[in-house]
Design a protein around this motif. Structure first.
Motif, PDB file in Angstrom:
ATOM      1  N   ILE A 285       0.861  -1.190   0.000  1.00  0.00           N
ATOM      2  CA  ILE A 285       0.000   0.000   0.000  1.00  0.00           C
ATOM      3  C   ILE A 285       0.896   1.239   0.000  1.00  0.00           C
ATOM      4  CG2 ILE A 285      -1.848   1.221   1.190  1.00  0.00           C
ATOM      5  CD1 ILE A 285      -2.573  -1.447   2.534  1.00  0.00           C
ATOM      6  N   VAL A 286       0.947   1.940  -1.127  1.00  0.00           N
ATOM      7  CA  VAL A 286       1.858   3.077  -1.276  1.00  0.00           C
ATOM      8  C   VAL A 286       1.258   4.304  -0.589  1.00  0.00           C
ATOM      9  CG1 VAL A 286       3.105   4.531  -2.899  1.00  0.00           C
ATOM     10  CG2 VAL A 286       2.686   2.117  -3.457  1.00  0.00           C
ATOM     11  N   THR A 287       2.033   4.875   0.319  1.00  0.00           N
ATOM     12  CA  THR A 287       1.540   5.994   1.128  1.00  0.00           C
ATOM     13  C   THR A 287       2.485   7.195   1.026  1.00  0.00           C
ATOM     14  OG1 THR A 287       2.628   4.960   3.029  1.00  0.00           O
ATOM     15  CG2 THR A 287       0.278   4.538   2.759  1.00  0.00           C
ATOM     16  N   ALA A 288       2.254   8.197   1.843  1.00  0.00           N
ATOM     17  CA  ALA A 288       3.018   9.454   1.788  1.00  0.00           C
ATOM     18  C   ALA A 288       4.521   9.207   1.897  1.00  0.00           C
ATOM     19  CB  ALA A 288       2.566  10.382   2.908  1.00  0.00           C
ATOM     20  N   SER A 289       5.296  10.123   1.362  1.00  0.00           N
ATOM     21  CA  SER A 289       6.746   9.966   1.330  1.00  0.00           C
ATOM     22  C   SER A 289       7.340   9.982   2.736  1.00  0.00           C
ATOM     23  CB  SER A 289       7.375  11.069   0.482  1.00  0.00           C
ATOM     24  OG  SER A 289       7.074  12.342   1.021  1.00  0.00           O
ATOM     25  N   TRP A 290       8.437   9.271   2.882  1.00  0.00           N
ATOM     26  CA  TRP A 290       9.169   9.242   4.144  1.00  0.00           C
ATOM     27  C   TRP A 290      10.136  10.429   4.220  1.00  0.00           C
ATOM     28  CZ3 TRP A 290      14.238   6.325   5.091  1.00  0.00           C
ATOM     29  CH2 TRP A 290      14.598   6.395   6.440  1.00  0.00           C
ATOM     30  N   GLN A 291      10.927  10.616   3.176  1.00  0.00           N
ATOM     31  CA  GLN A 291      11.911  11.700   3.173  1.00  0.00           C
ATOM     32  C   GLN A 291      11.823  12.582   1.932  1.00  0.00           C
ATOM     33  OE1 GLN A 291      15.797   9.911   3.651  1.00  0.00           O
ATOM     34  NE2 GLN A 291      15.490   9.494   5.812  1.00  0.00           N
ATOM     35  N   GLU A 292      11.656  11.979   0.754  1.00  0.00           N
ATOM     36  CA  GLU A 292      11.719  12.729  -0.495  1.00  0.00           C
ATOM     37  C   GLU A 292      10.437  12.568  -1.313  1.00  0.00           C
ATOM     38  OE1 GLU A 292      16.510  12.418  -1.395  1.00  0.00           O
ATOM     39  OE2 GLU A 292      15.168  10.927  -2.267  1.00  0.00           O
ATOM     40  N   PRO A 293      10.054  13.608  -2.048  1.00  0.00           N
ATOM     41  CA  PRO A 293      10.740  14.893  -2.241  1.00  0.00           C
ATOM     42  C   PRO A 293      10.668  15.805  -1.019  1.00  0.00           C
ATOM     43  CG  PRO A 293       8.624  14.935  -3.327  1.00  0.00           C
ATOM     44  CD  PRO A 293       8.812  13.532  -2.842  1.00  0.00           C
ATOM     45  N   MET A 294       9.703  15.552  -0.111  1.00  0.00           N
ATOM     46  CA  MET A 294       9.652  16.213   1.183  1.00  0.00           C
ATOM     47  C   MET A 294       8.840  15.298   2.110  1.00  0.00           C
ATOM     48  SD  MET A 294       7.445  17.624  -1.221  1.00  0.00           S
ATOM     49  CE  MET A 294       8.072  19.202  -1.703  1.00  0.00           C
ATOM     50  N   PRO A 295       9.151  15.280   3.405  1.00  0.00           N
ATOM     51  CA  PRO A 295       8.458  14.382   4.317  1.00  0.00           C
ATOM     52  C   PRO A 295       6.942  14.595   4.290  1.00  0.00           C
ATOM     53  CG  PRO A 295      10.395  15.300   5.388  1.00  0.00           C
ATOM     54  CD  PRO A 295      10.233  16.036   4.089  1.00  0.00           C
TER      55      PRO A 295
END
Length: 515
Positions: free
Chosen positions: A233-243
């Motif tokens: 399940i692809v979710t919000a970014s961890w570090q990039e392009p911004m947390p």
């Protein structure tokens, strides 16, 4: 012979991407441009949409917030982005002959991520987008004169009828061609009636067609430098392009916003089941690495890579909800319908009860108030839509899976230390509580367009809702006591005694405050 680093490999190359305007596609393009700065060009399959031409959509993509970091380091990044007019719903992807010839001569790496990700998509549409489009991509790539890698984005749930999933393409329940042939003579009503039986034991048309697509790739893509990446399940970014970057309401994102706004109060979910979510930057990095590995190491077979978290860094749905609700209670969203609170249950009966009591009754009362105020009612419609969306997730919120990672271990051994840092993909590095807080904050900033400056006013609104709730509960209790319980002399005397104490307390508080 020393292998090129990942940026060195992509230098001077032309890349073809489908699904470039999707969530994963945008992050992939941004990462390629930023971390492989010598890439020659990225060519993206695009179609007109909602009255916007291909050129207009390309301009919107170039100006997207996701490229804010790139604007400072590479202000001319837009010159490397090119649109190829086409549509995965059309024969031969709707690509013109001249564009097809250009791609055949210039493209060396292909990332195919275009697909419908709707779980409740009609079978005919899902087959067209997730199966026939893959066949069209195979036929197109067979014309490419310098193709080094063709990376297909599948899903970790393509084999969700198993609990232990290995890095292999399993035999599908039916030959993909038989499904394609059957849909040619069936009308839509017949397809709709037969769909549950056709896709069983898969829970939806998405996972069903994704498994068929893998089989089709293996059988019809022989001779192509293929690899398959399966994110969960692809979710919000961890570090990039911004947390915390997120641009859609799919999966947990919609659940977090609905719960944060006080709309969602109950979810059919096992709180101890593992929530196998993966931050979007990790499968993005894996796609880039797999493209490099497939081209430089030339595996003899089609390798499958799992981009999942549950086996190596498990985090349960209960933990995920607890952290999210704690965040929204401390940093509430604007104009909440009710206070943020979400209950998880594995009991369908209890879930239906809470949906009726906590969702539908308030929805009908609110719509009645809208009508009396001369406004258009919308809450019942909103809740019905939300319930339909959440019901498609039940299969995944009540189960836990395990995946293997042998191919990722081989990939890791081939990477330089610098490439491991730049193109990180190991979910063991994630600290889930801080990630979930950034995720929730990302839904606020990037989806709802709210800022933290509004939090004090939002907190005041939450206090107001809390006071209204206390008053309402008190009135209900008093009414029940007065009309259902207080039928005897003892009960009436007790009632008068309590009311006297309340009156004295209020009077004393008033006198004290006026001094």
């Amino acid at each position: 012979m020393e292998m090129p680093t990942v940026p060195e490999f992509y230098a001077g190359r032309n890349i073809f991407v489908t699904g470039a305007t999707g969530f994963l596609g945008k992050v992939l393009i941004e990462k390629l441009l930023r971390c492989c700065p010598d890439i020659n060009g990225i060519y993206m399959l695009m179609r007109p949409k909602r009255g916007h031409t291909v050129a207009e959509r390309l301009k919107d993509l170039v100006e997207s917030k996701i490229f804010e970091k790139l604007k400072t380091t590479s202000p001319n990044y837009g010159e490397k982005l090119h649109a190829i007019a086409g549509d995965i719903m059309e024969p031969d992807l709707g690509i013109s002959q001249s564009d097809a010839e250009f791609l055949a001569n210039e493209i060396s790496v292909v990332f195919h991520s275009a697909a419908t990700i709707r779980f409740d998509e009609p079978l005919r549409v899902a087959v067209t987008m997730n199966l026939l489009a893959v066949r069209a991509m195979i036929n197109l790539c067979k014309t490419f004169k310098q193709l080094d890698a063709f990376i297909h984005v599948s899903t970790a749930y393509a084999n969700c009828d198993r609990t232990h999933i290995e890095e292999t393409v399993y035999d599908p329940p039916v030959d993909p061609q038989k499904i394609i042939d059957a849909l040619e003579w069936m009308d839509d009503e017949t397809v709709e009636q037969l769909t549950p039986g056709l896709i069983k034991p898969k829970p939806n048309t998405y996972t069903y067609t994704k498994q068929l697509a893998e089989s089709l790739l293996l059988n019809e893509g022989k001779g192509l430098p293929l690899a398959i990446v399966r994110p969960s399940i692809v979710t919000a970014s961890w570090q990039e392009p911004m947390p915390g970057w997120i641009d859609n309401l799919n999966g947990p994102s919609g659940m977090y916003i609905a719960a944060g706004k006080g709309l969602l109060k109950s979810v059919l979910c096992d709180s101890d089941a593992v929530a196998d979510i993966i931050p979007v930057d990790m499968p993005t990095n894996m796609l880039i690495l797999v493209g490099w590995y497939t081209a430089t190491h030339k595996p003899r077979e089609v390798l499958v890579y799992h981009s999942t978290t549950g086996t190596v860094n498990p985090f349960t749905w209960g933990q995920m909800v607890d952290v999210g609700m704690a965040y929204f209670k401390d940093q509430p969203l604007n104009a909440c319908f009710r206070r943020p609170k979400l209950a998880l249950t594995v009991s369908p009966w209890l879930h239906n009860y809470w949906m009726f009591v906590s969702h539908m009754i308030p929805a009908y009362v609110t719509d009645l108030a809208f009508r009396l105020a001369g406004k258009k009612p919308r809450m019942v419609k909103t809740y019905n839509k939300m319930h339909r969306s959440l019901s498609t997730l039940n299969f995944f919120t009540l189960r836990t899976w395990e995946w293997t990672y042998k191919n990722i271990d081989c990939l890791k051994k081939a990477l330089s230390e610098e490439d491991k840092k730049i193109f990180y993909y190991d979910p063991r590095l994630i600290h889930w509580p801080s990630y979930i807080e950034n995720y929730c904050n990302g839904t606020r900033i990037y989806i709802l367009n709210e800022t933290l400056t509004n939090v004090p006013a939002a907190r005041a609104h939450i206090r107001k809702l809390r006071n209204i709730r206390y008053v309402f509960n008190t009135v209900v209790i008093v009414a029940l006591w007065r009309f259902l319980v207080a039928r005897t002399d003892i009960a009436r005397n007790l009632w008068m005694f309590i009311m006297t104490l309340v009156y004295k307390f209020v009077r004393m508080t008033h006198i004290t405050s006026t001094r």
